[in-house]
Every structure is written in structure tokens, then in C-alpha cells.
Design a protein around this motif. Structure first.
Motif, PDB file in Angstrom:
ATOM      1  N   LYS A 288       0.829  -1.201   0.000  1.00  0.00           N
ATOM      2  CA  LYS A 288       0.000   0.000   0.000  1.00  0.00           C
ATOM      3  C   LYS A 288       0.867   1.258   0.000  1.00  0.00           C
ATOM      4  O   LYS A 288       1.760   1.398   0.834  1.00  0.00           O
ATOM      5  N   ILE A 289       0.598   2.159  -0.944  1.00  0.00           N
ATOM      6  CA  ILE A 289       1.295   3.438  -0.901  1.00  0.00           C
ATOM      7  C   ILE A 289       0.586   4.347   0.103  1.00  0.00           C
ATOM      8  O   ILE A 289      -0.605   4.196   0.379  1.00  0.00           O
ATOM      9  N   LYS A 290       1.320   5.275   0.655  1.00  0.00           N
ATOM     10  CA  LYS A 290       0.758   6.208   1.631  1.00  0.00           C
ATOM     11  C   LYS A 290       0.217   7.434   0.912  1.00  0.00           C
ATOM     12  O   LYS A 290       0.917   8.035   0.080  1.00  0.00           O
ATOM     13  N   THR A 291      -1.015   7.822   1.199  1.00  0.00           N
ATOM     14  CA  THR A 291      -1.607   9.033   0.629  1.00  0.00           C
ATOM     15  C   THR A 291      -2.027   9.968   1.755  1.00  0.00           C
ATOM     16  O   THR A 291      -2.416   9.515   2.835  1.00  0.00           O
ATOM     17  N   PHE A 292      -1.964  11.280   1.465  1.00  0.00           N
ATOM     18  CA  PHE A 292      -2.226  12.293   2.488  1.00  0.00           C
ATOM     19  C   PHE A 292      -3.180  13.357   1.954  1.00  0.00           C
ATOM     20  O   PHE A 292      -2.992  13.883   0.853  1.00  0.00           O
ATOM     21  N   THR A 293      -4.192  13.658   2.756  1.00  0.00           N
ATOM     22  CA  THR A 293      -5.211  14.639   2.391  1.00  0.00           C
ATOM     23  C   THR A 293      -5.539  15.494   3.606  1.00  0.00           C
ATOM     24  O   THR A 293      -5.557  14.990   4.728  1.00  0.00           O
ATOM     25  N   ILE A 294      -5.787  16.787   3.374  1.00  0.00           N
ATOM     26  CA  ILE A 294      -6.391  17.602   4.422  1.00  0.00           C
ATOM     27  C   ILE A 294      -7.734  18.114   3.926  1.00  0.00           C
ATOM     28  O   ILE A 294      -7.940  18.298   2.726  1.00  0.00           O
ATOM     29  N   GLY A 295      -8.651  18.309   4.861  1.00  0.00           N
ATOM     30  CA  GLY A 295      -9.965  18.838   4.542  1.00  0.00           C
ATOM     31  C   GLY A 295     -10.308  19.979   5.471  1.00  0.00           C
ATOM     32  O   GLY A 295      -9.530  20.328   6.371  1.00  0.00           O
ATOM     33  N   TYR A 296     -11.484  20.565   5.264  1.00  0.00           N
ATOM     34  CA  TYR A 296     -11.903  21.726   6.040  1.00  0.00           C
ATOM     35  C   TYR A 296     -13.249  21.470   6.707  1.00  0.00           C
ATOM     36  O   TYR A 296     -14.086  20.727   6.175  1.00  0.00           O
ATOM     37  N   LYS A 297     -13.443  22.109   7.834  1.00  0.00           N
ATOM     38  CA  LYS A 297     -14.721  22.016   8.529  1.00  0.00           C
ATOM     39  C   LYS A 297     -15.821  22.700   7.718  1.00  0.00           C
ATOM     40  O   LYS A 297     -16.994  22.384   7.865  1.00  0.00           O
ATOM     41  N   GLU A 298     -15.426  23.655   6.862  1.00  0.00           N
ATOM     42  CA  GLU A 298     -16.373  24.334   5.985  1.00  0.00           C
ATOM     43  C   GLU A 298     -16.644  23.451   4.764  1.00  0.00           C
ATOM     44  O   GLU A 298     -15.768  23.260   3.906  1.00  0.00           O
ATOM     45  N   ALA A 299     -17.856  22.920   4.670  1.00  0.00           N
ATOM     46  CA  ALA A 299     -18.180  21.909   3.658  1.00  0.00           C
ATOM     47  C   ALA A 299     -17.966  22.404   2.226  1.00  0.00           C
ATOM     48  O   ALA A 299     -17.587  21.626   1.347  1.00  0.00           O
ATOM     49  N   ILE A 322      -8.556  17.032   9.168  1.00  0.00           N
ATOM     50  CA  ILE A 322      -9.520  18.112   8.956  1.00  0.00           C
ATOM     51  C   ILE A 322      -9.059  19.330   9.760  1.00  0.00           C
ATOM     52  O   ILE A 322      -8.873  19.240  10.980  1.00  0.00           O
ATOM     53  N   VAL A 323      -8.862  20.454   9.069  1.00  0.00           N
ATOM     54  CA  VAL A 323      -8.296  21.639   9.714  1.00  0.00           C
ATOM     55  C   VAL A 323      -9.281  22.801   9.681  1.00  0.00           C
ATOM     56  O   VAL A 323     -10.259  22.802   8.929  1.00  0.00           O
ATOM     57  N   GLY A 324      -8.999  23.805  10.517  1.00  0.00           N
ATOM     58  CA  GLY A 324      -9.837  24.998  10.599  1.00  0.00           C
ATOM     59  C   GLY A 324      -8.986  26.238  10.801  1.00  0.00           C
ATOM     60  O   GLY A 324      -7.760  26.205  10.637  1.00  0.00           O
ATOM     61  N   VAL A 349      -1.322  28.002   2.782  1.00  0.00           N
ATOM     62  CA  VAL A 349      -1.695  27.475   4.098  1.00  0.00           C
ATOM     63  C   VAL A 349      -1.991  25.973   4.033  1.00  0.00           C
ATOM     64  O   VAL A 349      -1.388  25.188   4.775  1.00  0.00           O
ATOM     65  N   PRO A 350      -2.909  25.496   3.157  1.00  0.00           N
ATOM     66  CA  PRO A 350      -3.154  24.052   3.117  1.00  0.00           C
ATOM     67  C   PRO A 350      -1.946  23.246   2.669  1.00  0.00           C
ATOM     68  O   PRO A 350      -1.739  22.117   3.134  1.00  0.00           O
ATOM     69  N   THR A 351      -1.123  23.804   1.768  1.00  0.00           N
ATOM     70  CA  THR A 351       0.062  23.070   1.318  1.00  0.00           C
ATOM     71  C   THR A 351       1.055  22.906   2.462  1.00  0.00           C
ATOM     72  O   THR A 351       1.670  21.846   2.621  1.00  0.00           O
ATOM     73  N   THR A 352       1.207  23.945   3.269  1.00  0.00           N
ATOM     74  CA  THR A 352       2.089  23.853   4.433  1.00  0.00           C
ATOM     75  C   THR A 352       1.541  22.856   5.447  1.00  0.00           C
ATOM     76  O   THR A 352       2.282  22.036   6.005  1.00  0.00           O
ATOM     77  N   LEU A 353       0.226  22.899   5.665  1.00  0.00           N
ATOM     78  CA  LEU A 353      -0.379  21.991   6.642  1.00  0.00           C
ATOM     79  C   LEU A 353      -0.277  20.529   6.197  1.00  0.00           C
ATOM     80  O   LEU A 353       0.045  19.647   7.003  1.00  0.00           O
ATOM     81  N   ILE A 563      -7.541  25.227  -2.207  1.00  0.00           N
ATOM     82  CA  ILE A 563      -7.306  26.461  -1.463  1.00  0.00           C
ATOM     83  C   ILE A 563      -8.031  26.402  -0.129  1.00  0.00           C
ATOM     84  O   ILE A 563      -8.952  25.616   0.062  1.00  0.00           O
ATOM     85  N   ALA A 564      -7.592  27.256   0.783  1.00  0.00           N
ATOM     86  CA  ALA A 564      -8.220  27.349   2.099  1.00  0.00           C
ATOM     87  C   ALA A 564      -9.358  28.369   2.052  1.00  0.00           C
ATOM     88  O   ALA A 564      -9.334  29.298   1.233  1.00  0.00           O
ATOM     89  N   PRO A 565     -10.339  28.257   2.954  1.00  0.00           N
ATOM     90  CA  PRO A 565     -11.456  29.232   2.989  1.00  0.00           C
ATOM     91  C   PRO A 565     -11.053  30.537   3.662  1.00  0.00           C
ATOM     92  O   PRO A 565     -11.699  31.000   4.606  1.00  0.00           O
ATOM     93  N   LEU A 566      -9.959  31.143   3.162  1.00  0.00           N
ATOM     94  CA  LEU A 566      -9.475  32.380   3.779  1.00  0.00           C
ATOM     95  C   LEU A 566     -10.506  33.493   3.681  1.00  0.00           C
ATOM     96  O   LEU A 566     -10.586  34.355   4.563  1.00  0.00           O
TER      97      LEU A 566
END
Length: 633
Positions: A288-299, A322-324, A349-353, A563-566
Motif C-alpha cells: 500500500k502506498i501512503k496518501t495524504f489529504t487535508i480537509g476543512y470544517k467548511e463543507a 480536517i483543519v480549521g 496554508v493548506p500546502t504547508t499543513l 485552497i483554504a477558505p481564507l
């Protein structure tokens, strides 16, 4: 992956301690090892420094600077096909003491000089001190994945993987270039070869910088240019043959980027580009390869569910965060340290996170930048062509002339629409030019030249950028291919690649860009645009390939940027940070802004006005950068 720095000082005022300071300013790029050497030559002091992040050959035999015969090298990057090149060199009688690519690159240069570049599949910025020719040569890879800055003034040349390396030299003058600042406010990044400082440039992708020690001369020259690929005859392959060959190249490019002696992962957003990387690699892997995702509380901004479904279908070892606004607040203050030149891409911001998140598990991560440029994914390409071809040019110019006489603020109803005055100005300029590539330029701007003058008082930038290519595009017949070439040389290299390189290196992991394998770039440049967009479908070729691995129903959904919901956060949780850095007092201290105009724009935005938050974000980022790099030093 590493950071390199150094100097060629004809005034002979630079020394070992300055070299160490320049190099160690980038410890984050190479926490595993460090090397510094100063050579006192008849005409100059030469300093070569390197910070090492061990990815291939983790032993001490990979230490740099590395020497062979009359050559010394410092190297940042990866040569993925180094084993094949090594085999060629061994047939010529060369022997090797290490198991990495640095020694191969060094001895390859000894054997073939600059022709070694023709053999390399990889990303790189490296420097060769050649005592036979009495010269030092700086090289940057074809796509510009690896950065290299240089300052040349008053008989001193400093170079570094990041600007902070240059700023660590006491003789480096941190004088802001107003032309570059104007470009930054327009685009949210500074198009190459320019930088925020005077006398300082980015070495262009596919270029080398030759420094003659005897003549004390510096010359930049190109060895590869994506325009030449677009100027070739269109391939005669059938659609099926094009798709099959592209698929084969993707397999080769993606698997080359898995070469490492440390754990490797993939950024997975759920879009076609990153899904193609995950799908092809997983299909070729027994684990299994490792995959990484971030999401937002804002749907409205969250794609994590889509990425999760794709990872589940492929069977990857998936990681999700999931970040905020709290996580964003923690990143904002560090952005000037990570991006040591003003840089305001909305996804920093999301790329850094996501880089911070991946760093807990892997030391190498694959990104999928370049997909939109190679496969024609951005809507701005279609818009640029449509806006300039929907009516005769004479009519366009006439409308533009009338628009010059009417203020957008006086047009009822429309003057209340989102960002209307900026869009009005852009359409006026687009119709005045009548050229798709100029339309792309104006569409790519967040502030128009007129708005930059309004908010800063700066004159129009006198610098020509790759957005202004004209005669150079003459041999590219198809308008869409012209736009792809321009975007490749602007937004891709100076925005997207900068974003990923700095974010990943800030947490000491290596970011790799498999879609920018030059073999893939050269082939797709010769594919007719009728296959890149077909039946109203952008990215037709890539989508047909991805659908061989992932069901169409899992992939087909509206395209969303990463992109982030800035826009929401700056009106709520992050409002105070926006107010703090854009107060009249702080604006006045930097000295570049028309305080009343910016304050008026800020209050209008915070009151819910239909203003693009990116305008204020660009100004905020500059203020953050100014506070860190000008006021504090």
C-alpha cells in the motif's frame, strides 16, 4: 534534496564564516549533514556550501562538496535515472565509492561536460567548480522544480537555494525593487527572473550561469526551453496511440519518482492529477502506498470525502486531517519564514499543513503540479480564447475605447457585483489587445496595474515577463498551445513549484513533481489540442487514462481548486490579524502603500462588501514579509 549556497567574490571580502552563515540559514532543507569549503583562487574567493537531506545513499559517502579530478560539486535535487548513467560511466572506466546520484552527476560532468544534462531525468540545482576551465557554472533543471537565486553586483556573486541564504551575507543589500513589488501585488508572486530585491535574480529553468574567473564575467544561457517542444510538428499518432504512449510515460515518470532509501508518500486531493499519481503507483506496487489529504470544517471547501473514496477504491494507506482557522492561524505567522520572498498563493496554508502532516510518516512526497498546464485543465485557457475570438478585433477595440470613457462605479446594478471594477478593467484591456496570451495575463492578475497604482502610488512595472512573450510564440500555431506554454513558464514555475518546494522543505521532506518529467512535457507539447480538450471536456487525455484505474462516477464532479477558505476566515476568526498588519501605522512603516486607500478597501471588505479577499491577502503577505525580513534584520 538539499540546500546549496555560496559565493564567487572577486573583491575577496567573503570568508568561511559568511559561507557557513549562508548555508546554515537553510538547515531545514538539509538537517542530516553540512559541508562548507572556501577556495582562495588567483582572481576570487570561492565558497561552496551544502545542507544535506539524506534521501539516496544515507551514508557519509554522499557528503558534499564532493570532489573528483579538477571538479567540485554541490548539488540539490535528484537524478532519478542515475543508475543507468552510472552504468554508462562504468563502461568508460569510471569507478564509484558511493551509491548515490551526486557522484554520478560529478563524474558524468567530467566525462561529458554540459552534455550530461541531456542524459538526466530529474530535478536539480547544482554548481560545478571547474579548475581546468577556470570557471564556476550554476545549473537549474528544465522545469525549475529546484530553485536557485543569485545576486551579481560590484564584483560579488552570491547564490543560494532560497533568498534567506543571500540575506545571511553581510554584504547583501536588502533593497526592495519597486518593479518587482508591483508584479507581486498583481500576480501574488514575482514572475522570474525577477525577485523582490535589486540586482538579484532567479536562474531561469533550463538555464545555466557561467562565471569566468579570469575575465570576471557572468553569462546566463539556456540549454532547454519548453517553447521549442511546442514549436515542433504535431504528432501523427492516433488518439488511441497518444493515450497509450502518454500512459506509458506516466508509469515511467511516476515510478522513477519512487526511487529513494526512505519512505515515500503522495499528496491526494481527489482531483484527476493527484488521483492519476496514486492510481498508477498503486497499480504498480504490491504494498500500500501512503496518501495524504487535508480537509476543512467548511463543507463548501472540503474535498476530503472525495479523496477518501478514491483512496478506499485504490486501497492506499490513507491519512486525513480536517483543519480549521486555528491551524491556519498557526501557519500565518510562519509564512514569511517559509516563503522568504513575498508569496501570496491562496493555497500556501493548506500546502504547508499537508506537508506538516505528511512529515510525520514519510521523507519524500509526490505532488501532481503541471497537470493543468500539460493537459489543458484550467478554465482560464478557454476564457482567454473565447474573450478574444467572440467578435471581430475592430469591434473589441471600439468597445474597449468606449469603456475607457465610462467609470465602472457609475454603471447601475453591475457596480454592486463581486469585484466588478477589476473585472471591468481587465475586459477593457483584453479587448484592447485582442490576443489570447494578453487575455491570460490580465485574467491572472488579482490587482490590475491601475489598482496597484491606486493602492501604492507605484508606477507601472517596466519589467517584461513571460506573460509578454510575443514573437517567441510565433511558431506555435494553435492558440491553446500558446497559452499552455506561457502558463508553464509563469504560473507553474514561479507560483506552484515555489509553493510546494518551500512548504515541503520547511518540514525537511522532499517534494517531487512526476508530471514534469521532461519526456512527458515534450511529448504532450506535440499532441494536437483537439485531444487535450475534446467534446467540451478539459484534460481529455488524462481523464481517459484515469478512468482505466478509477470508475468514472468517482471522478466526475466540478473542479475545485486546492485552497483554504481564507475569504471566510478573514471576516471572522482571522479578522484581527488582518486588521493588525493592515493598520495605518504599519502600512506607513513599510512606506509603499497609500494608507487611506488600503484602509478604505479593508473596511469595505470586512463590512461584507463584494471585494476579492486576494487583494488584501497580497498586501497582508507583503506586510508580514516586510516585518520579518526588513524590520527585524
Amino acid at each position: 534534496m538539499c540546500g546549496i549556497a555560496g559565493f564567487i567574490d572577486f573583491s575577496k571580502r567573503s570568508d568561511f564564516q559568511l559561507l557557513k552563515s549562508m548555508t546554515d540559514a537553510m538547515t531545514h532543507r538539509g538537517p542530516n549533514d553540512a559541508g562548507y569549503e572556501v577556495f582562495e583562487q588567483e582572481h576570487a574567493m570561492i565558497g561552496l556550501g551544502q545542507r544535506r537531506l539524506s534521501i539516496l545513499d544515507l551514508s557519509a559517502s554522499g557528503h558534499q562538496p564532493m570532489h573528483f579530478d579538477a571538479y567540485t560539486i554541490i548539488f540539490n535535487g535528484e537524478i532519478y535515472n542515475f543508475r543507468e548513467i552510472r552504468a554508462e560511466l562504468e563502461l568508460l572506466g569510471y569507478t564509484f565509492q558511493s551509491d548515490g546520484d551526486t557522484e554520478v552527476l560529478l563524474k558524468g560532468y567530467a566525462a561529458w561536460q554540459e552534455n550530461i544534462l541531456d542524459k538526466c531525468i530529474g530535478m536539480f540545482a547544482f554548481v560545478i567548480y571547474d579548475r581546468k576551465k577556470n570557471e564556476v557554472v550554476l545549473f537549474r533543471d528544465r522545469a525549475g522544480v529546484k530553485p536557485l537565486y543569485y545576486y551579481w553586483h560590484q564584483q560579488q556573486l552570491f547564490f543560494s537555494s532560497e533568498l534567506k541564504g543571500l540575506m545571511a551575507h553581510t554584504a547583501f543589500p536588502k533593497v526592495i525593487d519597486p518593479n518587482s513589488l508591483s508584479l507581486f501585488l498583481q500576480y501574488s508572486y514575482i514572475p522570474g527572473p525577477y525577485t523582490i530585491f535589486r540586482h538579484t535574480r532567479k536562474l531561469s529553468p533550463g538555464h545555466l550561469l557561467r562565471v569566468s574567473l579570469q575575465r570576471r564575467e557572468v553569462e546566463e544561457a539556456g540549454y532547454w526551453n519548453v517553447l521549442k517542444s511546442y514549436q515542433q510538428e504535431v504528432t501523427k499518432l492516433t488518439e488511441t496511440e497518444v493515450i497509450d504512449h502518454t500512459r506509458s510515460l506516466l508509469h515511467s515518470a511516476y515510478n522513477y519518482r519512487m526511487v529513494a532509501d526512505v519512505p515515500v508518500g503522495v499528496f491526494l486531493s481527489g482531483g484527476y492529477d493527484s488521483s492519476s499519481v496514486a492510481a498508477i503507483l498503486q497499480s504498480d506496487s504490491s504494498s500500500k502506498i501512503k496518501t495524504f489529504t487535508i480537509g476543512y470544517k467548511e463543507a463548501a471547501w472540503d474535498e476530503s470525502a472525495e479523496a477518501r473514496k478514491i483512496a478506499g477504491f485504490l486501497g492506499t494507506d490513507h491519512h486525513e486531517w480536517i483543519v480549521g482557522p486555528e491551524e491556519a492561524r498557526g501557519v500565518l505567522e510562519h509564512l514569511p519564514e517559509i516563503y522568504d520572498e513575498p508569496f501570496a498563493d491562496n493555497s500556501t496554508v493548506p500546502t504547508t499543513l499537508v506537508s506538516q502532516f505528511a512529515a510525520k510518516e514519510v521523507k519524500v512526497v509526490l505532488s501532481a503540479d503541471g497537470g493543468d498546464e500539460l493537459f489543458a485543465g484550467y478554465n482560464k485557457f478557454n476564457q482567454s480564447i473565447r474573450y478574444t475570438s467572440s467578435m471581430p478585433q475592430m469591434v473589441q477595440r471600439s468597445i474597449s475605447g468606449v469603456m475607457s470613457l465610462v467609470s465602472p462605479e457609475l454603471i447601475p446594478y453591475f457596480n454592486k457585483q463581486y469585484n466588478f471594477s477589476s473585472r471591468y478593467e481587465k475586459m477593457k484591456l483584453i479587448w484592447a489587445s485582442g490576443k489570447p496570451q494578453q487575455a491570460l495575463k490580465y485574467i491572472s492578475q488579482y490587482l490590475t496595474e491601475a489598482e496597484v497604482s491606486q493602492y501604492t502610488g507605484l508606477a507601472k512595472s517596466s519589467y517584461k515577463t513571460n506573460f509578454d512573450l510575443n514573437g517567441e510564440l510565433g511558431n506555435i500555431a494553435d492558440p491553446l498551445n500558446r497559452l499552455l506554454a506561457v502558463d508553464y513558464k509563469t504560473f507553474l514555475v514561479d507560483n506552484n513549484l515555489v509553493k510546494v518546494d518551500r512548504a515541503t522543505m520547511s518540514v525537511s521532506i522532499e517534494g517531487r513533481e512526476p508530471m514534469l518529467d521532461h519526456r512527458l512535457v515534450e511529448f504532450l507539447a506535440q499532441v494536437p489540442t483537439s485531444l487535450k480538450t475534446k467534446g467540451g471536456v478539459n484534460k481529455y487525455i488524462l481523464k481517459e487514462i484515469v478512468h482505466k484505474y478509477i470508475p468514472r462516477e468517482l471522478m466526475e464532479r466540478p473542479k475545485r481548486p486546492f485552497i483554504a477558505p481564507l475569504q471566510e476566515w478573514f471576516r471572522d476568526e482571522l479578522k484581527e490579524q488582518m486588521r493588525y498588519y493592515l493598520t495605518g501605522e504599519r502600512l506607513a512603516r513599510s512606506g509603499f502603500f497609500q494608507v487611506k486607500e488600503v484602509e478604505k478597501l479593508l473596511e469595505h471588505y470586512l463590512a461584507g462588501g463584494k471585494v476579492s479577499h486576494q487583494k488584501l491577502w497580497n498586501m497582508l503577505v507583503f506586510q508580514l514579509w516586510y516585518s520579518r525580513w526588513i524590520e527585524k534584520l
